[in-house]
Design an enzyme around this catalytic site. Structure first.
Site, PDB file in Angstrom:
ATOM      1  N   ALA A  45       0.841  -1.207   0.000  1.00 45.90           N
ATOM      2  CA  ALA A  45       0.000   0.000   0.000  1.00 45.90           C
ATOM      3  C   ALA A  45       0.873   1.254   0.000  1.00 45.90           C
ATOM      4  CB  ALA A  45      -0.940  -0.015   1.211  1.00 45.90           C
ATOM      5  N   SER A 100       3.715  -7.450   6.050  1.00 43.06           N
ATOM      6  CA  SER A 100       2.946  -8.651   5.678  1.00 43.06           C
ATOM      7  C   SER A 100       3.086  -8.913   4.191  1.00 43.06           C
ATOM      8  CB  SER A 100       1.464  -8.475   6.031  1.00 43.06           C
ATOM      9  OG  SER A 100       1.294  -8.543   7.410  1.00 43.06           O
ATOM     10  N   ALA A 123       3.260 -12.620   1.676  1.00 51.05           N
ATOM     11  CA  ALA A 123       2.081 -13.091   0.942  1.00 51.05           C
ATOM     12  C   ALA A 123       2.484 -14.251   0.032  1.00 51.05           C
ATOM     13  CB  ALA A 123       1.481 -11.954   0.122  1.00 51.05           C
ATOM     14  N   GLN A 124       1.659 -15.272   0.020  1.00 52.95           N
ATOM     15  CA  GLN A 124       2.025 -16.473  -0.737  1.00 52.95           C
ATOM     16  C   GLN A 124       1.168 -16.639  -1.991  1.00 52.95           C
ATOM     17  OE1 GLN A 124       1.911 -19.943   1.780  1.00 52.95           O
ATOM     18  NE2 GLN A 124       3.635 -19.283   3.024  1.00 52.95           N
ATOM     19  N   GLY A 125      -0.149 -16.837  -1.774  1.00 51.71           N
ATOM     20  CA  GLY A 125      -1.055 -17.263  -2.858  1.00 51.71           C
ATOM     21  C   GLY A 125      -1.015 -16.353  -4.064  1.00 51.71           C
ATOM     22  N   GLY A 126      -1.224 -15.041  -3.868  1.00 50.63           N
ATOM     23  CA  GLY A 126      -1.162 -14.126  -4.992  1.00 50.63           C
ATOM     24  C   GLY A 126      -2.189 -13.015  -4.952  1.00 50.63           C
ATOM     25  N   GLU A 186      -8.226 -20.329  -5.484  1.00 49.58           N
ATOM     26  CA  GLU A 186      -8.298 -20.353  -4.020  1.00 49.58           C
ATOM     27  C   GLU A 186      -9.758 -20.412  -3.600  1.00 49.58           C
ATOM     28  OE1 GLU A 186      -5.963 -16.988  -2.676  1.00 49.58           O
ATOM     29  OE2 GLU A 186      -4.090 -18.036  -3.054  1.00 49.58           O
ATOM     30  N   HIS A 221      -6.873 -17.678   9.119  1.00 48.85           N
ATOM     31  CA  HIS A 221      -6.546 -18.527   7.969  1.00 48.85           C
ATOM     32  C   HIS A 221      -6.662 -19.972   8.428  1.00 48.85           C
ATOM     33  CE1 HIS A 221      -4.580 -20.275   4.526  1.00 48.85           C
ATOM     34  NE2 HIS A 221      -4.506 -19.082   3.947  1.00 48.85           N
ATOM     35  N   ARG A 237     -13.164 -19.017   3.586  1.00 45.33           N
ATOM     36  CA  ARG A 237     -12.273 -19.231   4.722  1.00 45.33           C
ATOM     37  C   ARG A 237     -12.951 -19.351   6.067  1.00 45.33           C
ATOM     38  NH1 ARG A 237      -7.105 -15.473   3.582  1.00 45.33           N
ATOM     39  NH2 ARG A 237      -6.552 -16.766   1.807  1.00 45.33           N
ATOM     40  N   HIS A 239      -5.108 -14.004  10.823  1.00 44.61           N
ATOM     41  CA  HIS A 239      -4.428 -13.749   9.549  1.00 44.61           C
ATOM     42  C   HIS A 239      -4.659 -12.347   9.002  1.00 44.61           C
ATOM     43  CE1 HIS A 239      -2.694 -14.862   5.704  1.00 44.61           C
ATOM     44  NE2 HIS A 239      -3.807 -14.546   5.057  1.00 44.61           N
ATOM     45  N   GLU A 280      -4.218  -2.917   4.483  1.00 50.12           N
ATOM     46  CA  GLU A 280      -4.911  -3.633   5.561  1.00 50.12           C
ATOM     47  C   GLU A 280      -5.325  -2.717   6.717  1.00 50.12           C
ATOM     48  OE1 GLU A 280      -3.161  -7.446   6.442  1.00 50.12           O
ATOM     49  OE2 GLU A 280      -4.440  -7.691   8.210  1.00 50.12           O
ATOM     50  N   ARG A 293     -13.179 -11.536   4.047  1.00 55.29           N
ATOM     51  CA  ARG A 293     -12.414 -11.239   2.828  1.00 55.29           C
ATOM     52  C   ARG A 293     -12.270 -12.474   1.946  1.00 55.29           C
ATOM     53  NH1 ARG A 293      -6.599 -11.538   1.502  1.00 55.29           N
ATOM     54  NH2 ARG A 293      -6.423 -12.623   3.485  1.00 55.29           N
ATOM     55  N   SER A 301      -6.755  -8.870  -0.890  1.00 58.14           N
ATOM     56  CA  SER A 301      -6.242  -7.721  -0.129  1.00 58.14           C
ATOM     57  C   SER A 301      -5.096  -7.021  -0.840  1.00 58.14           C
ATOM     58  CB  SER A 301      -5.850  -8.124   1.284  1.00 58.14           C
ATOM     59  OG  SER A 301      -4.792  -9.003   1.237  1.00 58.14           O
TER      60      SER A 301
HETATM   61  P1  FAD Z   1       2.066  -4.349   5.258  1.00 56.96           P
HETATM   62  O1  FAD Z   1       2.552  -5.034   4.044  1.00 56.96           O
HETATM   63  O2  FAD Z   1       1.863  -5.156   6.459  1.00 56.96           O
HETATM   64  O3  FAD Z   1       2.998  -3.127   5.575  1.00 56.96           O
HETATM   65  C1  FAD Z   1       2.823  -2.367   6.746  1.00 56.96           C
HETATM   66  C2  FAD Z   1       4.001  -1.442   6.902  1.00 56.96           C
HETATM   67  O4  FAD Z   1       3.745  -0.485   7.922  1.00 56.96           O
HETATM   68  C3  FAD Z   1       5.284  -2.138   7.323  1.00 56.96           C
HETATM   69  O5  FAD Z   1       6.338  -1.582   6.568  1.00 56.96           O
HETATM   70  C4  FAD Z   1       5.445  -1.757   8.786  1.00 56.96           C
HETATM   71  O6  FAD Z   1       6.763  -1.758   9.265  1.00 56.96           O
HETATM   72  C5  FAD Z   1       4.867  -0.369   8.774  1.00 56.96           C
HETATM   73  N1  FAD Z   1       4.406   0.115  10.073  1.00 56.96           N
HETATM   74  C6  FAD Z   1       3.469  -0.423  10.886  1.00 56.96           C
HETATM   75  N2  FAD Z   1       3.316   0.325  11.998  1.00 56.96           N
HETATM   76  C7  FAD Z   1       4.182   1.357  11.886  1.00 56.96           C
HETATM   77  C8  FAD Z   1       4.524   2.460  12.726  1.00 56.96           C
HETATM   78  N3  FAD Z   1       3.960   2.664  13.916  1.00 56.96           N
HETATM   79  N4  FAD Z   1       5.483   3.324  12.319  1.00 56.96           N
HETATM   80  C9  FAD Z   1       6.102   3.140  11.118  1.00 56.96           C
HETATM   81  N5  FAD Z   1       5.820   2.106  10.285  1.00 56.96           N
HETATM   82  C10 FAD Z   1       4.878   1.233  10.670  1.00 56.96           C
HETATM   83  N6  FAD Z   1      -3.144 -11.181   0.722  1.00 56.96           N
HETATM   84  C11 FAD Z   1      -3.395 -11.445  -0.584  1.00 56.96           C
HETATM   85  O7  FAD Z   1      -4.141 -10.701  -1.235  1.00 56.96           O
HETATM   86  N7  FAD Z   1      -2.815 -12.521  -1.179  1.00 56.96           N
HETATM   87  C12 FAD Z   1      -1.983 -13.377  -0.529  1.00 56.96           C
HETATM   88  O8  FAD Z   1      -1.472 -14.314  -1.111  1.00 56.96           O
HETATM   89  C13 FAD Z   1      -1.730 -13.130   0.841  1.00 56.96           C
HETATM   90  N8  FAD Z   1      -0.933 -13.961   1.568  1.00 56.96           N
HETATM   91  C14 FAD Z   1      -0.625 -13.641   2.853  1.00 56.96           C
HETATM   92  C15 FAD Z   1       0.278 -14.445   3.562  1.00 56.96           C
HETATM   93  C16 FAD Z   1       0.667 -14.083   4.840  1.00 56.96           C
HETATM   94  C17 FAD Z   1       1.621 -14.964   5.605  1.00 56.96           C
HETATM   95  C18 FAD Z   1       0.156 -12.904   5.432  1.00 56.96           C
HETATM   96  C19 FAD Z   1       0.576 -12.494   6.809  1.00 56.96           C
HETATM   97  C20 FAD Z   1      -0.762 -12.125   4.742  1.00 56.96           C
HETATM   98  C21 FAD Z   1      -1.149 -12.476   3.459  1.00 56.96           C
HETATM   99  N9  FAD Z   1      -2.054 -11.699   2.738  1.00 56.96           N
HETATM  100  C22 FAD Z   1      -2.318 -11.985   1.434  1.00 56.96           C
HETATM  101  C23 FAD Z   1      -2.528 -10.417   3.279  1.00 56.96           C
HETATM  102  C24 FAD Z   1      -1.666  -9.293   2.683  1.00 56.96           C
HETATM  103  O9  FAD Z   1      -0.336  -9.734   2.585  1.00 56.96           O
HETATM  104  C25 FAD Z   1      -1.708  -8.039   3.527  1.00 56.96           C
HETATM  105  O10 FAD Z   1      -3.029  -7.700   3.815  1.00 56.96           O
HETATM  106  C26 FAD Z   1      -1.064  -6.886   2.757  1.00 56.96           C
HETATM  107  O11 FAD Z   1       0.248  -7.244   2.371  1.00 56.96           O
HETATM  108  C27 FAD Z   1      -1.041  -5.642   3.589  1.00 56.96           C
HETATM  109  O12 FAD Z   1      -0.287  -4.678   2.918  1.00 56.96           O
HETATM  110  P2  FAD Z   1      -0.084  -3.264   3.587  1.00 56.96           P
HETATM  111  O13 FAD Z   1       0.802  -2.510   2.689  1.00 56.96           O
HETATM  112  O14 FAD Z   1      -1.391  -2.713   3.963  1.00 56.96           O
HETATM  113  O15 FAD Z   1       0.650  -3.604   4.983  1.00 56.96           O
HETATM  114  C1  SIN Z   2      -2.801 -17.731   0.997  1.00 58.46           C
HETATM  115  O1  SIN Z   2      -3.526 -18.645   1.409  1.00 58.46           O
HETATM  116  O2  SIN Z   2      -1.868 -17.880   0.232  1.00 58.46           O
HETATM  117  C2  SIN Z   2      -3.075 -16.375   1.492  1.00 58.46           C
HETATM  118  C3  SIN Z   2      -4.012 -15.715   0.604  1.00 58.46           C
HETATM  119  C4  SIN Z   2      -4.662 -14.554   1.292  1.00 58.46           C
HETATM  120  O3  SIN Z   2      -4.514 -14.355   2.490  1.00 58.46           O
HETATM  121  O4  SIN Z   2      -5.377 -13.833   0.603  1.00 58.46           O
END
Ligand code: FAD
Ligand code: SIN
Length: 545
Positions: free
Chosen positions: A17, A43, A47-50, A116, A236, A284, A345, A369, A380, A385
């Site tokens: 994001a 997070s 991320a694995q699935g895509g 999925e 999850h 899920r 998750h 997120e 979701r 996401s």
């Molecule tokens: P993040 O990628 O979590 O980034 C948050 C950032 O904010 C980090 O850099 C962190 O350090 C920073 N931050 C937080 N608090 C502070 C603070 N106080 N001060 C400064 N910096 C801060 N979704 C899918 O759609 N497909 C998938 O395949 C999938 N697989 C997943 C697998 C796993 C194991 C996990 C955990 C999640 C998965 N998800 C998946 C969900 C998805 O990865 C997340 O929802 C998404 O990456 C969130 O992106 P983001 O940029 O919002 O936050």
């Molecule tokens: C996964 O099962 O690979 C994660 C996918 C997701 O959280 O959207």
């Protein structure tokens, strides 16, 4: 002013994001990205699935829209779902243009699309089972090449900063601690994007990395922003079961079931068809509750995810990361089933935004997120996401680009700096803080998990309130540290989850309460909204920063 960092745009968070927004905003001006650990700690990186997206073939927008609405159990906002689904393909192309290498079908240029749970078509764009790592790599590489973007690591944002202007109060920055030097810093800009990710770390068992402590959501809450749907925490269904507790549960991607993996009880029965016509590919919430039910009734610590009927080469080629990780623990998934349990998750709730990622506070945007855009509703759909983060970060950029005059830098003299000083102190009763954190995550796991009840939620509320008053006590005494900031945020986040769960007197999507086992459309087909009144938020802000 010492330790004042100024730019046109301030981004908090370096996941998909934050980085995708930063790359676009750099077309308009100087961007500062702050992140609380190292650049790739997010997070996104795990991320694995895509990424779910309609990429042609036998798929259609209307089908992805329908699947998302069905999964969201009546709470998705239809205009948001339509927008995200329709704007997705162009943003997948933008990722490719930024250098992301997605998996292609063998011998061709066509994207290899995975499947999925809850999806009626193959539509998951992926990079093997390491999609997030590939996306994060490419975005960071692109950001490093851009001299209008400055990333500062180890900056823990504490609270938002405001300016009082003729048009009213506007969010213009953040106060942060540099967790390496212990210095306080002020980051100031024309607008702020919260891209701080999720809240999974408030639970004992979670797939989320340590950064997921809900900081952005509660920073916005303390500042008076509207927060929505925090009760909808997605568990999850399949994280790797390990006898010894580990701080992060390793995920076994839903794509494994998409390619034919079968859930079985420990004595080998394939049980999911007893719960849902889509069996292992049900949404899920259904799969997680079914596994929970089997474990509770049988007294088993886990269930099994069986892939052994698939070709070994197919498994190794499609899931190299999962195969390697399990092998490292002595488990050959081509020969033995994988022991799995559900784990916290994803947070469907967060800072409520409009279709452009704008929160209820002027100057404050939230994407990814940390936000609640209306896409996910009560549950979701898998892989929606990363797509949501891309679409909303792009829309936030377009909004700002179209109204640049509203988001001009403010003069340092306009910033409200009326907070009392804090002193960094890492030495205070570290053991007590650790115990508070342990108590919190166990309480949330035991009382606010997959299956809830009024009694359990009330017990959780009492405990989170006590923990909150203990942690706030340190801040009232003017003490602070990076880990204390995170713990305070975790406790406040837990409190928002519990209060939202208590408020919703029905079961819907991810929120299942034994005392109200059915959905109640008449009274509860709506968002759960929490806000702190402006006056009290100002007071609490003063006490804290
Ligand atoms: P993040 O990628 O979590 O980034 C948050 C950032 O904010 C980090 O850099 C962190 O350090 C920073 N931050 C937080 N608090 C502070 C603070 N106080 N001060 C400064 N910096 C801060 N979704 C899918 O759609 N497909 C998938 O395949 C999938 N697989 C997943 C697998 C796993 C194991 C996990 C955990 C999640 C998965 N998800 C998946 C969900 C998805 O990865 C997340 O929802 C998404 O990456 C969130 O992106 P983001 O940029 O919002 O936050
Ligand atoms: C996964 O099962 O690979 C994660 C996918 C997701 O959280 O959207």
């Amino acid at each position: 002013m010492k330790n004042l960092f100024e730019s046109d745009f301030l981004v908090i968070g370096s996941g998909i994001a934050g980085l995708s927004f930063a790359l676009r905003a750099a077309e308009l001006g100087e961007v500062t990205v702050i992140t609380k650990k190292e650049q790739c700690d997010s997070s996104t990186n795990y991320a694995q699935g895509g990424i779910a997206c309609v990429m042609g073939g036998n798929d259609e927008f209307s089908l992805h829209i329908e699947d998302t609405l069905t999964c969201g159990a009546g709470l998705c906002k239809k205009d948001v779902v339509e927008t995200v689904v329709r704007e997705g393909p162009a943003l997948i192309q933008a990722l490719i243009d930024w250098g992301v290498e997605f998996t292609r079908k063998s011998g061709g240029d066509d994207l290899d699309l995975g499947r999925e749970g809850g999806h009626s078509r193959r539509r998951i764009v992926h990079a093997k089972d390491l999609t997030g790592q590939e996306v994060e790599r490419a975005l960071l590489e692109r950001v490093r090449l851009n001299d209008r973007i400055q990333i500062y690591e180890h900056q823990v944002a504490i609270d938002l900063l405001f300016a009082e202007q003729s048009q009213g109060r506007r969010c213009v920055g953040v106060r942060a601690i540099d967790s390496l030097s212990g210095d306080f810093r002020l980051y100031v800009a024309g607008m702020v994007l919260l891209a701080t990710g999720g809240v999974g770390r408030v639970y004992l068992h979670t797939t989320n990395p340590p950064i997921a402590t809900g900081d952005g959501v509660v920073m916005a809450y303390r500042a008076g922003a509207v927060i929505a749907n925090m009760e909808f925490i997605q568990f999850h269904p399949t994280s790797l079961y390990q006898k010894d507790e580990v701080s992060r549960a390793f995920l076994i991607s839903e794509a494994v079931r998409g390619e034919g993996g079968v859930l079985r009880t420990l004595d080998g029965e394939s049980f999911m068809q007893r719960y849902h016509p889509l069996a292992c590919l049900a949404p899920r919430d259904v799969v997680a509750r079914s596994i929970d039910n089997e474990m509770k009734h049988r007294g088993d610590p886990c269930v099994l995810l069986d892939l052994t009927h698939l070709q070994a080469d197919f498994i190794k080629d499609h899931f190299p990361n999962i195969h390697k990780h399990c092998l490292g623990l002595g488990l050959d998934i081509t020969k033995e089933p994988i022991p799995v349990v559900p784990a916290a998750h994803y947070s469907c709730g967060g800072v409520l935004t409009d279709l452009d990622g704008q929160s209820s506070i002027s100057g404050l945007f939230a994407t990814g997120e940390a936000s609640c855009t209306g896409l996910h509703g009560a549950n979701r759909l898998a892989s929606n996401s990363l797509l949501e983060a891309l679409v909303f970060s792009n829309r936030a950029f377009l909004k700002i680009a179209s109204q640049q005059e509203r988001f001009q830098r403010v003069a340092a003299s306009e910033i409200q700096l009326d907070f009392p000083a804090l002193v960094i102190d890492e030495s205070f009763e570290a053991v007590r803080l650790r115990h508070c954190a342990e108590e919190l995550v166990r309480t949330m796991w035991d009382y606010v998990g997959i299956v809830r009840s009024n009694e359990r939620l009330h017990l959780a509320r009492q405990r989170t309130k006590m923990l909150q008053s203990e942690i706030d006590g340190y801040f009232r005494r003017g003490l602070c540290s990076g880990s204390l900031v995170e713990l305070r945020n975790m406790v406040q986040c837990a409190d928002l989850i519990v209060r939202s769960a208590l408020r919703r007197k029905e079961s819907r999507g991810l929120h299942f309460n034994l005392d109200y086992p059915a959905a109640d459309d008449k009274h509860w087909k709506k968002d759960t909204i929490l806000t702190l009144k402006q006056s009290s938020s100002r007071n609490s802000g003063r006490g804290l920063s």
